[in-house]
Scaffold this motif. Structure first.
Motif, PDB file in Angstrom:
ATOM      1  N   THR A   1      -1.309  -2.156   6.720  1.00 25.68           N
ATOM      2  CA  THR A   1      -2.326  -1.225   6.223  1.00 25.68           C
ATOM      3  C   THR A   1      -3.413  -2.008   5.503  1.00 25.68           C
ATOM      4  O   THR A   1      -3.127  -2.784   4.589  1.00 25.68           O
ATOM      5  CB  THR A   1      -1.689  -0.206   5.258  1.00 25.68           C
ATOM      6  N   LEU A   2      -4.650  -1.825   5.932  1.00 22.71           N
ATOM      7  CA  LEU A   2      -5.782  -2.528   5.332  1.00 22.71           C
ATOM      8  C   LEU A   2      -6.515  -1.592   4.374  1.00 22.71           C
ATOM      9  O   LEU A   2      -6.823  -0.443   4.726  1.00 22.71           O
ATOM     10  CB  LEU A   2      -6.748  -3.029   6.402  1.00 22.71           C
ATOM     11  N   ILE A   3      -6.791  -2.084   3.180  1.00 22.70           N
ATOM     12  CA  ILE A   3      -7.560  -1.354   2.180  1.00 22.70           C
ATOM     13  C   ILE A   3      -8.889  -2.072   2.003  1.00 22.70           C
ATOM     14  O   ILE A   3      -8.923  -3.242   1.626  1.00 22.70           O
ATOM     15  CB  ILE A   3      -6.815  -1.283   0.833  1.00 22.70           C
TER      16      ILE A   3
ATOM     17  N   ARG B   1      -5.146   0.437  -6.444  1.00 20.97           N
ATOM     18  CA  ARG B   1      -3.902   1.137  -6.782  1.00 20.97           C
ATOM     19  C   ARG B   1      -3.141   1.525  -5.510  1.00 20.97           C
ATOM     20  O   ARG B   1      -1.914   1.449  -5.465  1.00 20.97           O
ATOM     21  CB  ARG B   1      -4.197   2.373  -7.635  1.00 20.97           C
ATOM     22  N   VAL B   2      -3.864   1.954  -4.468  1.00 20.91           N
ATOM     23  CA  VAL B   2      -3.215   2.254  -3.191  1.00 20.91           C
ATOM     24  C   VAL B   2      -2.555   0.992  -2.641  1.00 20.91           C
ATOM     25  O   VAL B   2      -1.399   0.996  -2.219  1.00 20.91           O
ATOM     26  CB  VAL B   2      -4.227   2.823  -2.176  1.00 20.91           C
ATOM     27  N   TYR B   3      -3.304  -0.109  -2.666  1.00 25.86           N
ATOM     28  CA  TYR B   3      -2.810  -1.385  -2.155  1.00 25.86           C
ATOM     29  C   TYR B   3      -1.531  -1.831  -2.873  1.00 25.86           C
ATOM     30  O   TYR B   3      -0.602  -2.357  -2.253  1.00 25.86           O
ATOM     31  CB  TYR B   3      -3.905  -2.436  -2.299  1.00 25.86           C
TER      32      TYR B   3
ATOM     33  N   TYR C   1      -2.970  -5.134   2.891  1.00 28.49           N
ATOM     34  CA  TYR C   1      -3.965  -6.207   2.872  1.00 28.49           C
ATOM     35  C   TYR C   1      -5.232  -5.651   2.231  1.00 28.49           C
ATOM     36  O   TYR C   1      -5.737  -4.612   2.647  1.00 28.49           O
ATOM     37  CB  TYR C   1      -4.252  -6.708   4.289  1.00 28.49           C
ATOM     38  N   LEU C   2      -5.724  -6.353   1.213  1.00 18.97           N
ATOM     39  CA  LEU C   2      -6.878  -5.884   0.451  1.00 18.97           C
ATOM     40  C   LEU C   2      -8.105  -6.717   0.806  1.00 18.97           C
ATOM     41  O   LEU C   2      -8.090  -7.936   0.695  1.00 18.97           O
ATOM     42  CB  LEU C   2      -6.585  -5.994  -1.049  1.00 18.97           C
TER      43      LEU C   2
ATOM     44  N   PRO D   1     -15.745  -8.440   7.017  1.00 17.92           N
ATOM     45  CA  PRO D   1     -14.765  -7.353   7.181  1.00 17.92           C
ATOM     46  C   PRO D   1     -14.540  -6.995   8.651  1.00 17.92           C
ATOM     47  O   PRO D   1     -13.414  -6.685   9.042  1.00 17.92           O
ATOM     48  CB  PRO D   1     -15.377  -6.191   6.400  1.00 17.92           C
ATOM     49  N   ASP D   2     -15.600  -7.055   9.462  1.00 17.03           N
ATOM     50  CA  ASP D   2     -15.455  -6.625  10.865  1.00 17.03           C
ATOM     51  C   ASP D   2     -14.466  -7.519  11.613  1.00 17.03           C
ATOM     52  O   ASP D   2     -13.592  -7.024  12.333  1.00 17.03           O
ATOM     53  CB  ASP D   2     -16.818  -6.659  11.573  1.00 17.03           C
ATOM     54  N   ASP D   3     -14.561  -8.838  11.432  1.00 12.85           N
ATOM     55  CA  ASP D   3     -13.668  -9.743  12.153  1.00 12.85           C
ATOM     56  C   ASP D   3     -12.235  -9.617  11.649  1.00 12.85           C
ATOM     57  O   ASP D   3     -11.293  -9.656  12.428  1.00 12.85           O
ATOM     58  CB  ASP D   3     -14.139 -11.189  12.017  1.00 12.85           C
TER      59      ASP D   3
END
Length: 223
Positions: free
Chosen positions: A172-174, A190-192, A199-200, A218-220
């Motif tokens: 899961t990416l934040i 906090r979610v992370y 992954y933050l 961020p896109d890559d």
């Protein structure tokens, strides 16, 4: 702006709250139309132009013009963000087809319940909760009242917040940005912190929603 832009904004906001300004708005035929620009219009522009770096640039340019007595750029941004024809002040057909208030409230109003047994009681609770906001957050406090329709929205929202998301064994990416005006970075952190495989990705400055805007970092990573 002849100084700090925030200081000028505070001055302008106070002046417009006391009395709307009269603006000679230029029309295509070379004439001008008498228009009013007040506190509500200013807050609409400020709130709308915080989401992307390009919009923030336009906001600073419009504030700089206003500091020299020219409110036309701010008024133009007001029309753009409401999808209004600046010549006729009528809605531009199709300009808001990618956004639905109904869909927004259908999601927003079922996230959590407002205390109260009747719509009127829920509305009263909501408005009273805003009293502290009006005092503690003088700039753009009116945004708080954007969810007031939820007091009257049909649905069965939960009365308690769900447990933090863990997403066991699901990568899961934040994504967040330090200058995002709509989604505080700390919420994402906090979610992370609760994720099983999280992954933050944090951008310094940056817009609201950092993925898909053409920035390779961020896109890559996400792709």
């Amino acid at each position: 702006a002849g100084g700090d832009a925030v200081d000028f904004y505070d001055t302008l906001a106070a002046e417009l709250a006391a009395s709307p300004a009269s603006v000679g708005f230029p029309l295509p035929d070379g004439t001008t139309a008498a228009r009013q620009f007040g506190s509500s219009e200013l807050q609409t522009v400020i709130a709308s132009l915080g989401y992307s770096e390009g919009d923030r640039m336009m906001l600073l340019r419009a504030l700089a013009a206003a500091s020299h007595g020219d409110l036309v750029p701010l008024m133009r941004e007001f029309y753009v963000n409401l999808g209004i024809d600046p010549e006729t002040e009528e809605p531009i057909p199709g300009s808001t087809d990618d956004y639905s208030d109904a869909l927004y409230y259908a999601v927003e109003c079922n996230d959590y319940a407002i205390p109260g047994d009747t719509p009127e009681a829920r509305a009263e609770f909501y408005v009273r909760a805003g009293d502290a906001i009006d005092t503690e957050i003088p700039d753009l406090a009116s945004i708080f009242y954007g969810d007031l329709p939820c007091a009257f929205w049909a649905g069965n929202p939960p009365t308690e917040r769900p447990a933090p998301l863990v997403a066991e064994n699901i990568p899961t990416l934040i994504l967040g940005a330090t200058a995002d005006p709509a989604t505080p970075l700390q919420n994402g952190e906090r979610v992370y912190s609760s994720l099983s495989d999280g992954y933050l990705i944090t951008m310094e400055g940056g817009p609201h929603v950092i993925y898909g805007r053409g920035d390779a970092c961020p896109d890559d990573l996400v792709t």
